[in-house]
Design an enzyme around this catalytic site. Structure first.
Site, PDB file in Angstrom:
ATOM      1  N   CYS A   1       0.447   0.213  10.314  1.00 51.61           N
ATOM      2  CA  CYS A   1       0.020  -0.820   9.372  1.00 51.61           C
ATOM      3  C   CYS A   1       1.168  -1.610   8.739  1.00 51.61           C
ATOM      4  O   CYS A   1       2.091  -1.046   8.151  1.00 51.61           O
ATOM      5  CB  CYS A   1      -0.839  -0.209   8.270  1.00 51.61           C
ATOM      6  SG  CYS A   1      -1.547  -1.479   7.184  1.00 51.61           S
TER       7      CYS A   1
ATOM      8  N   CYS B   1       0.334   4.910   6.954  1.00 55.44           N
ATOM      9  CA  CYS B   1      -0.287   4.672   8.266  1.00 55.44           C
ATOM     10  C   CYS B   1       0.735   3.972   9.159  1.00 55.44           C
ATOM     11  O   CYS B   1       1.176   2.859   8.839  1.00 55.44           O
ATOM     12  CB  CYS B   1      -1.527   3.802   8.108  1.00 55.44           C
ATOM     13  SG  CYS B   1      -2.627   4.397   6.794  1.00 55.44           S
TER      14      CYS B   1
ATOM     15  N   ARG C   1     -17.760  -3.549  17.850  1.00 60.13           N
ATOM     16  CA  ARG C   1     -16.976  -4.741  17.506  1.00 60.13           C
ATOM     17  C   ARG C   1     -15.631  -4.778  18.212  1.00 60.13           C
ATOM     18  O   ARG C   1     -14.818  -3.860  18.071  1.00 60.13           O
ATOM     19  CB  ARG C   1     -16.790  -4.826  15.986  1.00 60.13           C
ATOM     20  CG  ARG C   1     -16.142  -6.127  15.522  1.00 60.13           C
ATOM     21  CD  ARG C   1     -16.197  -6.322  14.007  1.00 60.13           C
ATOM     22  NE  ARG C   1     -17.552  -6.253  13.514  1.00 60.13           N
ATOM     23  CZ  ARG C   1     -17.980  -5.331  12.664  1.00 60.13           C
ATOM     24  NH1 ARG C   1     -17.152  -4.441  12.175  1.00 60.13           N
ATOM     25  NH2 ARG C   1     -19.241  -5.311  12.282  1.00 60.13           N
TER      26      ARG C   1
ATOM     27  N   CYS D   1     -19.549   1.529   8.872  1.00 60.84           N
ATOM     28  CA  CYS D   1     -18.799   0.844   9.918  1.00 60.84           C
ATOM     29  C   CYS D   1     -17.570   1.714  10.156  1.00 60.84           C
ATOM     30  O   CYS D   1     -16.726   1.846   9.263  1.00 60.84           O
ATOM     31  CB  CYS D   1     -18.396  -0.544   9.430  1.00 60.84           C
ATOM     32  SG  CYS D   1     -17.260  -1.378  10.548  1.00 60.84           S
TER      33      CYS D   1
ATOM     34  N   CYS E   1       0.831  -1.212   0.000  1.00 63.71           N
ATOM     35  CA  CYS E   1       0.000   0.000   0.000  1.00 63.71           C
ATOM     36  C   CYS E   1       0.865   1.261   0.000  1.00 63.71           C
ATOM     37  O   CYS E   1       1.910   1.312   0.654  1.00 63.71           O
ATOM     38  CB  CYS E   1      -0.924  -0.022   1.220  1.00 63.71           C
ATOM     39  SG  CYS E   1      -2.060   1.367   1.274  1.00 63.71           S
TER      40      CYS E   1
ATOM     41  N   CYS F   1     -19.636  -6.552   3.427  1.00 57.45           N
ATOM     42  CA  CYS F   1     -18.922  -5.338   3.814  1.00 57.45           C
ATOM     43  C   CYS F   1     -17.611  -5.279   3.036  1.00 57.45           C
ATOM     44  O   CYS F   1     -17.059  -6.312   2.663  1.00 57.45           O
ATOM     45  CB  CYS F   1     -18.640  -5.385   5.318  1.00 57.45           C
ATOM     46  SG  CYS F   1     -17.750  -3.939   5.917  1.00 57.45           S
TER      47      CYS F   1
ATOM     48  N   CYS G   1     -16.524  -9.483   5.366  1.00 55.58           N
ATOM     49  CA  CYS G   1     -15.867  -8.213   5.050  1.00 55.58           C
ATOM     50  C   CYS G   1     -14.618  -8.451   4.210  1.00 55.58           C
ATOM     51  O   CYS G   1     -13.734  -9.225   4.590  1.00 55.58           O
ATOM     52  CB  CYS G   1     -15.504  -7.482   6.344  1.00 55.58           C
ATOM     53  SG  CYS G   1     -14.676  -5.901   6.033  1.00 55.58           S
TER      54      CYS G   1
HETATM   55  N1  SAM Z   1      -6.714   0.312   3.198  1.00 55.24           N
HETATM   56  C1  SAM Z   1      -8.009   0.593   3.674  1.00 55.24           C
HETATM   57  C2  SAM Z   1      -8.030   1.684   4.725  1.00 55.24           C
HETATM   58  O1  SAM Z   1      -7.031   1.874   5.395  1.00 55.24           O
HETATM   59  O2  SAM Z   1      -9.076   2.310   4.888  1.00 55.24           O
HETATM   60  C3  SAM Z   1      -8.730  -0.608   4.197  1.00 55.24           C
HETATM   61  C4  SAM Z   1      -8.004  -1.649   5.019  1.00 55.24           C
HETATM   62  S1  SAM Z   1      -7.311  -1.072   6.534  1.00 55.24           S
HETATM   63  C5  SAM Z   1      -6.212  -2.348   6.979  1.00 55.24           C
HETATM   64  C6  SAM Z   1      -8.663  -1.066   7.655  1.00 55.24           C
HETATM   65  C7  SAM Z   1      -8.427  -0.609   9.053  1.00 55.24           C
HETATM   66  O3  SAM Z   1      -7.722  -1.587   9.790  1.00 55.24           O
HETATM   67  C8  SAM Z   1      -7.602   0.636   9.275  1.00 55.24           C
HETATM   68  O4  SAM Z   1      -8.333   1.801   9.077  1.00 55.24           O
HETATM   69  C9  SAM Z   1      -7.225   0.503  10.737  1.00 55.24           C
HETATM   70  O5  SAM Z   1      -8.208   1.095  11.565  1.00 55.24           O
HETATM   71  C10 SAM Z   1      -7.200  -0.998  10.947  1.00 55.24           C
HETATM   72  N2  SAM Z   1      -5.822  -1.474  11.167  1.00 55.24           N
HETATM   73  C11 SAM Z   1      -4.862  -1.577  10.234  1.00 55.24           C
HETATM   74  N3  SAM Z   1      -3.708  -2.028  10.759  1.00 55.24           N
HETATM   75  C12 SAM Z   1      -3.963  -2.217  12.095  1.00 55.24           C
HETATM   76  C13 SAM Z   1      -3.158  -2.664  13.172  1.00 55.24           C
HETATM   77  N4  SAM Z   1      -1.880  -3.004  13.010  1.00 55.24           N
HETATM   78  N5  SAM Z   1      -3.735  -2.748  14.391  1.00 55.24           N
HETATM   79  C14 SAM Z   1      -5.028  -2.410  14.560  1.00 55.24           C
HETATM   80  N6  SAM Z   1      -5.826  -1.970  13.562  1.00 55.24           N
HETATM   81  C15 SAM Z   1      -5.305  -1.875  12.343  1.00 55.24           C
HETATM   82  C1  DTB Z   2     -11.195  -2.917  11.484  1.00 56.89           C
HETATM   83  O1  DTB Z   2     -11.621  -1.984  12.194  1.00 56.89           O
HETATM   84  N1  DTB Z   2     -10.331  -3.818  11.877  1.00 56.89           N
HETATM   85  C2  DTB Z   2     -10.018  -4.761  10.822  1.00 56.89           C
HETATM   86  C3  DTB Z   2     -10.988  -4.318   9.717  1.00 56.89           C
HETATM   87  N2  DTB Z   2     -11.557  -3.123  10.223  1.00 56.89           N
HETATM   88  C4  DTB Z   2     -10.603  -4.273   8.326  1.00 56.89           C
HETATM   89  C5  DTB Z   2      -8.575  -4.787  10.452  1.00 56.89           C
HETATM   90  C6  DTB Z   2      -7.668  -4.982  11.601  1.00 56.89           C
HETATM   91  C7  DTB Z   2      -6.302  -5.150  11.093  1.00 56.89           C
HETATM   92  C8  DTB Z   2      -5.359  -5.609  12.145  1.00 56.89           C
HETATM   93  C9  DTB Z   2      -3.964  -5.704  11.702  1.00 56.89           C
HETATM   94  C10 DTB Z   2      -3.714  -6.615  10.570  1.00 56.89           C
HETATM   95  O2  DTB Z   2      -3.950  -7.839  10.680  1.00 56.89           O
HETATM   96  O3  DTB Z   2      -3.240  -6.091   9.536  1.00 56.89           O
HETATM   97 FE1  SF4 Z   3      -2.881   1.151   3.384  1.00 58.35          FE
HETATM   98 FE2  SF4 Z   3      -2.729  -0.043   5.749  1.00 58.35          FE
HETATM   99 FE3  SF4 Z   3      -3.194   2.556   5.629  1.00 58.35          FE
HETATM  100 FE4  SF4 Z   3      -5.109   0.831   4.802  1.00 58.35          FE
HETATM  101  S1  SF4 Z   3      -4.325   1.052   6.885  1.00 58.35           S
HETATM  102  S2  SF4 Z   3      -4.437   2.711   3.766  1.00 58.35           S
HETATM  103  S3  SF4 Z   3      -3.805  -0.813   3.964  1.00 58.35           S
HETATM  104  S4  SF4 Z   3      -1.314   1.507   4.945  1.00 58.35           S
END
Ligand code: SAM
Ligand code: DTB
Ligand code: SF4
Length: 326
Positions: free
Chosen positions: A64, A61, A265, A193, A57, A133, A101
């Protein structure tokens, strides 16, 4: 006695603080009471999560593991085929899930073949009778409409943190961008959500402020995921301390009280919690979880299906049927 059930969208920060700062057991008691007025407390929505496109990506973030710029062990995986995704959804349904989802590691949706394939996945999963979702990053209003027409029920787009703390965590987009996408989703008639993450280095005030933004939207999000940071080695937050259970409980309970109709959730972080700890979260008003066949959420661990089944048995919980509210 009949209890008046009224949703409020005019919360103030002081009112939220007065709830958030209650002595913990008093807070849990009040949240459990509200939970019982609005929901069947033994029913927990099981939402199966599938990463349909993993890693690589362009966003930064800092929590992430899928951001291309950090050196993590995550393997990049191109967009899955619609057939593969639909058969995974079928298995999830057979295992008791009522919601599915699909997540993609994208900054935003582009109008290309990949989006056409996502629309095909949405239609296929919807046909199975599951609540569908997606979480695909930023969307235009037009794209949201196309998703709605394909059968999308909900769109996950988290605020992640407070408006004030947002730029400490992400620099490649703004808090306002997040709100814009949420508005596009609402306008298209898709349910929202939206929640956030604890453990990014934010203050209690930031947590309350994020809850304030959610609870003062003209309509509350239908589901509110509360994630504990799932620490990924190689990301800027990879060595941050583990989120304390009582912080999760406090956040869940406050969300339950101020957004009583929402599905709250218990999201990332369950793999680092035992059954007793998760039990506290359900007592505080959580009534949904993410499960996955692969024992990973997206790229970090999540409990296995058998482990969750055993937990449900021990705690007297059962999977919510589709649309299952009082
Ligand atoms: N890329 C899209 C976005 O960021 O909106 C969709 C997927 S993203 C992984 C969805 C959500 O997962 C993020 O907005 C964040 O709140 C959560 N998330 C991502 N990495 C995480 C982590 N390491 N621990 C907890 N929540 C995480
Ligand atoms: C949300 O609030 N939590 C989920 C989902 N929406 C997409 C993702 C959590 C990601 C946790 C870290 C990972 O496994 O990348
Ligand atoms: Fe990309 Fe992860 Fe940020 Fe979603 S949360 S926009 S997958 S870097």
């Amino acid at each position: 006695m009949t209890v008046e059930k009224k949703l409020r969208t005019d919360w103030t920060l002081d009112e939220i603080r007065a709830i958030y700062d209650l002595p913990l057991l008093e807070l849990v008691y009040r949240a459990a009471t509200v939970h019982r007025q609005w929901h069947q407390p033994s029913q927990v929505q099981v939402c199966t999560l599938l990463s349909v496109k993993t890693g690589g990506c362009t966003e930064d973030c800092s929590y992430c593991g899928q951001a291309a710029r950090y050196h993590t062990d995550i393997k990049v995986k191109a967009l899955m085929s619609a057939e593969e995704v639909i058969s995974c959804a079928k298995r999830a349904q057979e295992a008791g899930s009522s919601r599915f989802c699909m997540a993609a590691a994208w900054r935003e949706v582009r109008n290309n073949k990949d989006f056409d394939r996502i629309l095909e996945m949405v239609a296929g999963v919807n046909e199975l009778g599951l609540e569908v979702c997606c979480t695909l990053g930023m969307l235009t209003e037009e794209q949201a409409k196309r998703l709605q027409q394909a059968g999308l029920y909900a769109y996950n787009h988290n605020l992640d943190s407070s408006e004030g703390y947002y730029e400490e965590v992400i620099s490649t987009r703004t808090f306002a961008d997040r709100l814009n996408t949420i508005n596009h989703v609402r306008k298209a008639g898709i349910t929202v959500c939206s929640g956030g993450i604890l453990g990014l280095g934010e203050s209690h005030d930031d947590r309350m402020s994020m809850l304030l933004t959610l609870a003062t939207m003209s309509k509350h999000p239908e589901s509110v995921p509360i994630n504990a940071l799932s620490r990924v080695k190689g990301t800027p937050l990879g060595e941050f301390p583990k989120v304390e259970l009582w912080d999760m409980v406090r956040m869940i309970a406050t969300a339950r009280i101020i957004m009583p109709a929402a599905l709250v959730r218990l999201s990332a972080g369950r793999a680092e919690m035992n059954e007793e700890e998760q039990g506290w979260c359900f007592m505080a008003g959580a009534n949904s979880i993410f499960t996955s066949e692969s024992e990973t959420l997206l790229v970090t661990p999540n409990p296995g299906l058998m482990q969750d089944k055993k937990m449900f048995e021990n705690l007297g919980l059962r999977p919510m049927v589709k649309g299952g509210q009082l």
